[in-house]
Write an enzyme that holds these catalytic residues in place. Sequence first.
Site: not given
Length: 361
Positions: A96, A228
């Site tokens: 990020n 994920r």
Amino acid sequence: MMKDLSKTILITVACCLAVFTAAKAQSEKPLSWRAAQRQDQAWYSTDEAKRIANNVLLYQHANGGWYKNIDMASPLSKNEKEQLLEEKDKGTTIDNGATISQLTYLGKVYRATQVEKYKTAFLEGIDYLLEAQYENGGWPQYYPIRKGYYQHITYNDNAMIGVMRLLREVGDASAPYGFVDAKRRIAAKKAIDKGLEIILATQVKVDGQRTIWCAQHDEVSLAPAKARAYELPSLSGSESVNIVRYLMQFPNPSPEVVTAVESAIAWFEDHKIEDTAIKKVQDASLAKGYDLKVVDQPGASPLWARFYDLETQQPIFVGRDGIKKSRLQDIEYERRVGYSYLGNYAGPLLEKEYPRWKEGL
């Protein structure tokens, strides 16, 4: 008559004063971290810029890196500052925009102020990025290594490509990084050379043909890897765009780089979703007040899926249950509206950027 006129003047003055006060309060409101990174060069010599830079130094960990999703510009109390000084050994990441954004900011402030502590922190951060690189050229999401998908070579959310862009500018002594010493510039160039090798090595081949990339690749086998539950091994129609953009920045691309770019462009051309749009449908009964639906729309800008099946090369949509679905509407509402599964990811690349690059070869 005079009484009414006086009353009108008083009301006008009061309104002007209210507008001025609101504007002054707005101008004095601390910038967000996002906004602080987007100011003109002159601003980075201001007291406010230095205040935020001092925050950035407090958030920097002992290994030279930073953690993610923190508003570095938010004012800190004395207790918060003391607590940060005690948290210098926590995890650091390139996810990020972390570490990359802090270094970019410090470079601008040092250029404007010549305050030595900002230069020192910047160089420590560059040393962190150089140390974090795998021997094969990739970067993990977290360093020191955090077990799990975090240790994969990470293209997701522009992590590794963001690092390589910064190191390229450092290696070339581009503004504002002309202050970096020769030893580190040489190390940065070697790092991006190794990074390029791993980019070319991880471009997924299907039936012997180069396609695009997965959002993350196993750091040993280099195979597409799972992150994920809803991020399965796949071809990434989103992350691959910035990889291609990075490859097109080389002034004299090698035949291998040209092949990688043109193969990816051909894949994007073959896999665009046409005459289809994503429509936001208002629905007050839903948690966010709306839903997203895929609808037919002749002439709409092309879309690409975030994920494509490695075997069929068809779009897949995966919710938190980890099960592949063929339609966006078949996954749960929370993921459907809380993650980007479809977008015009490669549109500008195909329409403008690639043609310009091709013309310049």
